[in-house]
Design an enzyme around this catalytic site. Structure first.
Site, PDB file in Angstrom:
ATOM      1  N   LYS A 186       0.819  -1.208   0.000  1.00 26.75           N
ATOM      2  CA  LYS A 186       0.000   0.000   0.000  1.00 26.75           C
ATOM      3  C   LYS A 186       0.864   1.275   0.000  1.00 26.75           C
ATOM      4  O   LYS A 186       2.074   1.213   0.230  1.00 26.75           O
ATOM      5  CB  LYS A 186      -0.936  -0.013   1.214  1.00 26.75           C
ATOM      6  CG  LYS A 186      -1.913  -1.200   1.213  1.00 26.75           C
ATOM      7  CD  LYS A 186      -2.794  -1.206  -0.035  1.00 26.75           C
ATOM      8  CE  LYS A 186      -4.054  -2.038   0.109  1.00 26.75           C
ATOM      9  NZ  LYS A 186      -3.865  -3.493  -0.018  1.00 26.75           N
TER      10      LYS A 186
HETATM   11  C1  LIG Z   1      -5.234  -4.355   0.611  1.00 29.48           C
HETATM   12  C2  LIG Z   1      -6.678  -4.206   0.667  1.00 29.48           C
HETATM   13  C3  LIG Z   1      -7.448  -4.691   1.729  1.00 29.48           C
HETATM   14  C4  LIG Z   1      -6.908  -5.570   2.804  1.00 29.48           C
HETATM   15  O1  LIG Z   1      -5.816  -5.105   3.465  1.00 29.48           O
HETATM   16  P1  LIG Z   1      -4.801  -6.116   4.194  1.00 29.48           P
HETATM   17  O2  LIG Z   1      -4.042  -5.169   5.078  1.00 29.48           O
HETATM   18  O3  LIG Z   1      -3.936  -6.746   3.161  1.00 29.48           O
HETATM   19  O4  LIG Z   1      -5.615  -7.071   4.973  1.00 29.48           O
HETATM   20  C5  LIG Z   1      -8.806  -4.427   1.735  1.00 29.48           C
HETATM   21  N1  LIG Z   1      -9.384  -3.729   0.749  1.00 29.48           N
HETATM   22  C6  LIG Z   1      -8.680  -3.262  -0.290  1.00 29.48           C
HETATM   23  C7  LIG Z   1      -9.369  -2.458  -1.326  1.00 29.48           C
HETATM   24  C8  LIG Z   1      -7.310  -3.499  -0.379  1.00 29.48           C
HETATM   25  O5  LIG Z   1      -6.630  -3.062  -1.448  1.00 29.48           O
END
Ligand SMILES: *Cc1c(COP(=O)(O)O)cnc(C)c1O
Length: 397
Positions: A186
């Site tokens: 992210k």
């Molecule tokens: C990455 C992501 C998640 C989940 O996040 P994690 O920290 O990997 O559990 C949920 N929703 C979206 C849109 C994402 O891109």
């Protein structure tokens, strides 16, 4: 997008503070921790980043969505409306609570179509969860109007849209609850981590207790704390929070770099008449984490995806055939492949997905190409990439 691209001394310094005293836990151990409260400090920092009254850090973005829904009392048998284009985490987080995911079509914003949302509302609907995919947003005013008219909660999964805004407000801060992920890929990362944000004091207190076994967090003696209600462990560690603390301070710098790279690529593609861009609602500003554009049809989009690979362009996807992000290939969900028994209500809802047509979503996702914007590119690399992308598209249209 990934924060790990620009990683270094600042992150190391924050982590070393934690390693120096050895308190890896975010709660308690006051005497040993030498004044270091990384999770608390990151929550305070995120309050101003997101212009929100409350922030609760958790262990992941998936946990953030589950904790957010639980904190508002959503559970067994409740329906939560979500888009067909998202990450598998959306339905996982809903189903973890025994709630029912109700999938609806997206429009050219690449997320919830407010008309499709309205049509899916039943007496069991409790919440609408918008997923601000690939750095941009849906028509939040229209969705908010649908939610207030029908007395539903608006939850924002802004995991991919940190730094984006709508009418001057940070994405995630507009609905009743907002969710973020700080996983490894992210825009800002903790390694693993997530956050729930809200202006609602009750939801916040609930999220705080629920994500730590129901602990009331009153006083400084953890052993003496009571449990007003059941909870689970979705805590973030001090080590992860320390990384995030360094990263969040660099968010404006990260967004500026993304915007610069995005703009170069977009301007190059804008000259091609067959290319159009993802719809951004009026008053919206993307986080520039991805550049999304449309081609005339699925066949052209597939050809362009192949041509990109041949021209050495990585990190661009047509999600129509993707296993993680689009309903078409979520076979494990449709077949209810669960390790443990599911309620008959959930099984019936999932089974319905096998025969539901999402032709509007298919038409949008089929034509779309989504390109990740990397922060580590040099200006020369972005310019070279722009010309290669144009050449690749022109080679097939
Ligand atoms: C990455 C992501 C998640 C989940 O996040 P994690 O920290 O990997 O559990 C949920 N929703 C979206 C849109 C994402 O891109």
């Amino acid at each position: 997008m990934p924060g790990f691209e620009l990683f270094g001394d600042l992150e190391r310094k924050e982590v070393n503070d934690v390693l120096d005293n050895g308190v890896l836990m975010r709660y308690g151990f006051d005497g040993m921790r030498n004044g270091h409260w990384k999770a608390k400090a990151l929550e305070t920092e995120l309050q101003s980043t997101f212009q929100t009254s409350h922030v609760q850090l958790v262990s992941s973005g998936t946990a953030a969505v589950s904790v957010a829904l639980a904190s508002a009392g959503i559970g067994a048998g409740d329906e939560v409306i979500m888009p067909t284009f998202t990450f598998v985490a959306s339905f996982e987080a809903i189903m973890m609570l025994g709630a029912i995911p109700v999938l609806v079509d997206i429009d050219e914003t690449l997320t919830l179509d407010p008309k499709a949302v309205e049509a899916a509302i039943t007496s069991k609907t409790k919440a609408v969860m918008i997923v601000q995919m690939c750095g941009s947003m849906g028509d939040l005013d229209a969705l908010q109007a649908v939610c207030s008219k029908n007395n539903l909660l608006l939850v924002e999964d802004a995991c991919q849209a940190i730094g984006g805004t709508y009418k001057g407000k940070p994405l995630g801060s507009i609905g009743d609850l907002g969710c973020f992920s700080f996983d490894f890929v992210k825009t800002i990362t903790c390694g693993e981590g997530g956050a729930v944000i809200t202006n609602n004091e009750t939801y916040y207190v609930n999220a705080d207790h629920y994500s730590d076994h129901g602990h009331d967090h009153i006083g400084s003696d953890r052993g003496a704390e009571t449990h007003p209600f059941l909870g689970y462990n979705f805590r973030i560690s001090e080590l992860h929070a320390a990384v995030g603390l360094a990263q969040v301070k660099r968010l404006p710098e990260f967004i500026a770099i993304q915007k610069k790279h995005y703009t170069i690529l977009r301007n190059a593609l804008a000259d091609i008449p067959e290319v159009s861009f993802r719809k951004v609602p009026e008053g919206g500003e993307e986080s520039y984490a991805f550049l999304n554009f449309f081609l005339p049809d699925l066949e052209t989009a597939r050809k362009v995806t192949t041509a990109f690979k041949e021209h050495g362009i990585d990190a661009c996807w047509n999600y129509f055939d993707n296993n993680w992000h689009y309903v078409r290939k979520w076979h494990h969900l449709k077949d209810a492949k669960s390790l443990y028994p599911l309620t008959s209500e959930i099984k019936a809802a999932l089974s319905k997905l096998k025969t539901t047509e999402f032709s509007q979503s298919d038409a949008v996702i089929g034509r779309n190409i989504s390109c990740l914007i990397k922060m580590s590119w040099t200006e020369e690399e972005v310019n070279e990439r722009a010309s290669k992308m144009v050449a690749a598209i022109k080679s097939v249209i």
